[in-house]
Scaffold this motif. Structure first.
Motif, PDB file in Angstrom:
ATOM      1  N   HIS A 251      21.102   0.366  -3.371  1.00  0.00           N
ATOM      2  CA  HIS A 251      21.033   1.212  -2.166  1.00  0.00           C
ATOM      3  C   HIS A 251      21.586   0.539  -0.921  1.00  0.00           C
ATOM      4  CE1 HIS A 251      17.893   2.702  -4.892  1.00  0.00           C
ATOM      5  NE2 HIS A 251      17.849   3.827  -4.224  1.00  0.00           N
ATOM      6  N   GLU A 275      22.612   5.228  -6.975  1.00  0.00           N
ATOM      7  CA  GLU A 275      22.294   5.637  -5.600  1.00  0.00           C
ATOM      8  C   GLU A 275      23.328   5.171  -4.566  1.00  0.00           C
ATOM      9  OE1 GLU A 275      20.400   8.104  -4.828  1.00  0.00           O
ATOM     10  OE2 GLU A 275      18.541   7.187  -4.098  1.00  0.00           O
ATOM     11  N   TRP A 299      20.353   5.268 -12.849  1.00  0.00           N
ATOM     12  CA  TRP A 299      20.027   3.899 -13.259  1.00  0.00           C
ATOM     13  C   TRP A 299      19.715   3.740 -14.727  1.00  0.00           C
ATOM     14  CZ3 TRP A 299      15.254   2.715 -15.304  1.00  0.00           C
ATOM     15  CH2 TRP A 299      14.278   3.697 -15.172  1.00  0.00           C
ATOM     16  N   ASN A 318      16.826  -1.803  -6.331  1.00  0.00           N
ATOM     17  CA  ASN A 318      16.473  -1.090  -7.547  1.00  0.00           C
ATOM     18  C   ASN A 318      17.562  -0.051  -7.834  1.00  0.00           C
ATOM     19  OD1 ASN A 318      15.455   0.263  -5.123  1.00  0.00           O
ATOM     20  ND2 ASN A 318      14.582   1.749  -6.491  1.00  0.00           N
ATOM     21  N   CYS A 319      17.822   0.218  -9.129  1.00  0.00           N
ATOM     22  CA  CYS A 319      16.944  -0.053 -10.245  1.00  0.00           C
ATOM     23  C   CYS A 319      17.678  -0.882 -11.301  1.00  0.00           C
ATOM     24  CB  CYS A 319      16.513   1.255 -10.869  1.00  0.00           C
ATOM     25  SG  CYS A 319      15.223   2.127  -9.969  1.00  0.00           S
ATOM     26  N   CYS A 406      13.782  10.903  -8.061  1.00  0.00           N
ATOM     27  CA  CYS A 406      14.256   9.859  -8.974  1.00  0.00           C
ATOM     28  C   CYS A 406      14.653  10.446 -10.325  1.00  0.00           C
ATOM     29  CB  CYS A 406      13.152   8.853  -9.252  1.00  0.00           C
ATOM     30  SG  CYS A 406      12.398   8.133  -7.802  1.00  0.00           S
ATOM     31  N   ASP A 407      15.572   9.737 -10.980  1.00  0.00           N
ATOM     32  CA  ASP A 407      15.822  10.029 -12.391  1.00  0.00           C
ATOM     33  C   ASP A 407      15.019   9.019 -13.210  1.00  0.00           C
ATOM     34  OD1 ASP A 407      16.806  11.278 -14.600  1.00  0.00           O
ATOM     35  OD2 ASP A 407      18.908  11.093 -14.047  1.00  0.00           O
ATOM     36  N   ALA A 433      18.905  11.634  -3.878  1.00  0.00           N
ATOM     37  CA  ALA A 433      18.433  10.562  -4.766  1.00  0.00           C
ATOM     38  C   ALA A 433      19.064  10.665  -6.153  1.00  0.00           C
ATOM     39  CB  ALA A 433      16.920  10.530  -4.828  1.00  0.00           C
ATOM     40  N   CYS A 434      18.643   9.742  -7.037  1.00  0.00           N
ATOM     41  CA  CYS A 434      19.387   9.639  -8.300  1.00  0.00           C
ATOM     42  C   CYS A 434      19.051  10.738  -9.289  1.00  0.00           C
ATOM     43  CB  CYS A 434      19.186   8.264  -8.914  1.00  0.00           C
ATOM     44  SG  CYS A 434      17.476   7.875  -9.325  1.00  0.00           S
ATOM     45  N   CYS A 459      17.849   8.512  -1.742  1.00  0.00           N
ATOM     46  CA  CYS A 459      16.446   8.929  -1.635  1.00  0.00           C
ATOM     47  C   CYS A 459      15.966   8.901  -0.173  1.00  0.00           C
ATOM     48  CB  CYS A 459      15.550   8.055  -2.510  1.00  0.00           C
ATOM     49  SG  CYS A 459      15.867   6.293  -2.422  1.00  0.00           S
ATOM     50  N   TYR A 492       9.781   8.609  -9.838  1.00  0.00           N
ATOM     51  CA  TYR A 492       9.734   7.501 -10.784  1.00  0.00           C
ATOM     52  C   TYR A 492       9.052   6.300 -10.140  1.00  0.00           C
ATOM     53  CZ  TYR A 492      11.273   3.441 -13.471  1.00  0.00           C
ATOM     54  OH  TYR A 492      11.298   2.267 -14.160  1.00  0.00           O
ATOM     55  N   GLU A 493       9.631   5.830  -9.009  1.00  0.00           N
ATOM     56  CA  GLU A 493       9.096   4.590  -8.441  1.00  0.00           C
ATOM     57  C   GLU A 493       8.410   4.841  -7.087  1.00  0.00           C
ATOM     58  OE1 GLU A 493      10.996   4.305  -5.851  1.00  0.00           O
ATOM     59  OE2 GLU A 493      13.033   4.749  -6.428  1.00  0.00           O
ATOM     60  N   LYS A 495       9.283   4.440  -3.903  1.00  0.00           N
ATOM     61  CA  LYS A 495       9.930   5.082  -2.759  1.00  0.00           C
ATOM     62  C   LYS A 495       9.654   6.583  -2.812  1.00  0.00           C
ATOM     63  CE  LYS A 495      13.935   2.526  -3.271  1.00  0.00           C
ATOM     64  NZ  LYS A 495      15.350   2.291  -2.956  1.00  0.00           N
TER      65      LYS A 495
END
Ligand code: SF4
Ligand code: SF3
Length: 552
Positions: A251, A275, A299, A318-319, A406-407, A433-434, A459, A492-493, A495
């Motif tokens: 990022h 990203e 990712w 990340n990621c 997220c993906d 985002a991804c 994101c 996912y994470e 953020k």
């Protein structure tokens, strides 16, 4: 050795990773991360009180944010780096403590004395000693002591702080800082060391964390647009060109800029990945002729994609996933990212990356041209807002769907592809985002010249999406919840956790969240979210869509 981590969507069995992280995090790293979080809570007690007395230390601020960010999912997997972090933490503890004590004396006050159950700042030279201590402060211990409701809400807050720290760190790299965000983080972490708050206070702190994250995303937006201009609608090539190559993931815009500068005149094509795709829309980055497009997708496909990428790879944030042996010698990390035995770039000297790219074969031929359109962050989107509003009034646009987040690798994420594809043609998709890689290479067409897919960016560009929603609400003279807008989010994470808290802080309701709900939130906590914010899990695409469109 055992571990317990449930901070991301991919946690084992939807409960917690206990033997090894599904992300590739080993128990040693997990345990050291737990100890580091414990350490920064301790440091925050001093930093918070020192600030209340008018004393602030920049190095403590920066360290707090970097430590939080380094424990975010898929950032750093290197136990040695965490041992180094803990050594630095010990010296910053002394600094923050003395700052507080000096400030207290200056005001004629007796400084408070704090105790820690675990003296984390001793025996730092021994990894075994650190691991022993880390095991005493793990999340499972916290759940046993406080119960799943309070422990889960405390973790929700910490994960929100981790996510926001990523954005604060990126903004600081570009020279934008605000003491208010550091103050909030120190105050909140310090509070978590005290007698546990009740569920009501914890919920409020979580929402306040969302408010702070909005500030962090705003800072980053201003940092990015201040340094590189406003993203503009841009056609990005998504197929490779013949020649030597570097792919940049993560990022971090500054890393990409420096790499582009350092590769000038070296005949190396630079591609974005994951990203970093939105970087192709910033005037200050796309002006580099050798930034030729985007390679690959989100990712979780990197082990296949990097394997077939014939050049050097740079992971800026990340990621990161466990590098395969086939590309381990040509992948590099920067910033807070780390993997044992992978070369880490310091001081943005990308010479090793450039040398690896020159030594690799590169692409042997141009692949047939393919492009996608990106660059609809707030400035570009608001420029077409009058036309969009007109189309809504004429009934040509029925509804907006923000499909983003997220993906991830777990099954169930094709929900988002199916959802986007099945939307009626009079609906517009906003994405960021991804998670967008689930559908961003599909052709959605346009409505009277307005693309049906508007890509807002990374994101953190959730800030842009919020600005767009607020502008539409103002134009239609209603609240955001009354707009013809539905939010279909994937997480996912951490953020994504921070962004979710921001949306809740803004009072946004009826969010569909998936593919599964957070394991760290107990049933009671989830019930409160449902009751207060009408959050619901994604379910059947057709049913969910009918509900959102209000058709039977
Ligand atoms: Fe498991 Fe996610 Fe924690 Fe990794 S970050 S150990 S996958 S819960
Ligand atoms: Fe993606 Fe990791 Fe969350 Fe920036 S790159 S959104 S998952």
């Amino acid at each position: 050795m055992n571990m317990f981590c449930y901070q991301c969507e991919q946690t084992a069995k939807g409960i917690g990773c206990t033997a090894f992280g599904n992300c590739g995090k080993d128990p040693q790293t997990a345990t050291l991360q737990d100890l580091l979080i414990y350490a920064i809570k301790d440091i925050s007690r001093y930093a918070h009180r020192a600030r209340q007395l008018g004393s602030i230390d920049k190095s403590v601020n920066v360290f707090t944010v970097e430590a939080l960010f380094s424990t975010l999912t898929n950032v750093n997997f290197d136990p040695v780096r965490f041992q180094t972090f803990l050594i630095e933490a010990a010296s910053l503890r002394e600094r923050a403590k003395s700052l507080y004590e000096t400030a207290s004396k200056r005001k004629g006050q007796t400084p408070e004395q704090f105790t820690c159950d675990v003296q984390w700042w001793t025996g730092l030279g021994s990894l075994d000693a650190l691991l022993e201590k880390g095991l005493l402060v793990g999340i499972q211990e916290k759940i046993n002591k406080l119960g799943p409701d309070v422990a889960g809400l405390q973790e929700l807050i910490v994960y929100g702080l981790k996510g926001a720290s990523a954005y604060i760190d990126h903004a600081a790299i570009l020279g934008k800082e605000d003491d208010a965000v550091y103050a909030f983080i120190h105050k909140t972490l310090a509070r978590l060391t005290q007698k546990p708050a009740d569920v009501g206070e914890l919920f409020q702190t979580a929402l306040d964390t969302g408010a702070m994250n909005l500030k962090a995303m705003e800072m980053l937006d201003f940092a990015n647009t201040g340094a590189y201009g406003h993203p503009e609608p841009t056609q990005v090539r998504i197929t490779p060109l013949k020649g030597k190559c570097i792919v940049v993931s993560g990022h971090d815009l500054k890393d990409l800029e420096e790499l582009l500068k350092q590769t000038q005149g070296k005949n190396i094509n630079v591609y974005t990945h994951g990203e970093m795709l939105p970087c192709n829309a910033y005037p200050g980055l796309k002006k580099y002729r050798r930034l030729v497009g985007n390679f690959g997708g989100a990712w979780q496909d990197q082990r296949i994609e990097f394997d077939r990428f014939p050049g050097a790879i740079l992971m800026t944030t990340n990621c990161l996933q466990k590098p395969k042996d086939t590309y381990k010698s040509r992948i590099f990390t920067s910033g807070l990212v780390g993997w044992p035995d992978v070369t880490h770039i310091t001081n943005r000297d990308f010479t090793p990356v450039i040398n690896a790219a020159l030594a690799a074969p590169g692409f042997t031929e141009d692949e047939p041209e393919k492009f996608i359109t990106i660059g609809f962050a707030r400035n570009a989107a608001l420029a077409v807002a009058p036309k969009i509003i007109d189309l809504v009034k004429k009934g040509k646009i029925r509804r907006f769907f923000l499909i983003g987040g997220c993906d991830g690798a777990k099954p169930g994420r094709n929900y988002y592809t199916d959802f986007a594809q099945k939307l009626p043609r009079d609906c517009v998709i906003l994405t960021l985002a991804c998670g967008k890689y689930r559908f961003n290479k599909l052709d959605f067409g346009s409505i009277d010249g307005i693309p049906r897919l508007l890509d807002c960016g990374q994101c953190n560009d959730a800030y842009s999406a919020v600005q767009i929603a607020l502008a539409l609400a103002q134009a239609f003279n209603c609240g955001v919840n009354d707009l013809p807008l539905s939010l279909v989010l994937s997480w996912y994470e951490q953020k994504a956790v921070a962004i979710l808290l921001t949306l809740l802080h803004l009072g946004i309701k009826n969010i569909k969240l998936g593919p599964t709900l957070p394991a760290f939130l107990s049933k009671n906590a989830l019930d409160v979210l449902v009751e207060k914010f009408s959050i619901s899990p994604v379910g059947d695409v057709d049913k969910d869509m009918k509900d959102m469109l209000g058709v039977s």
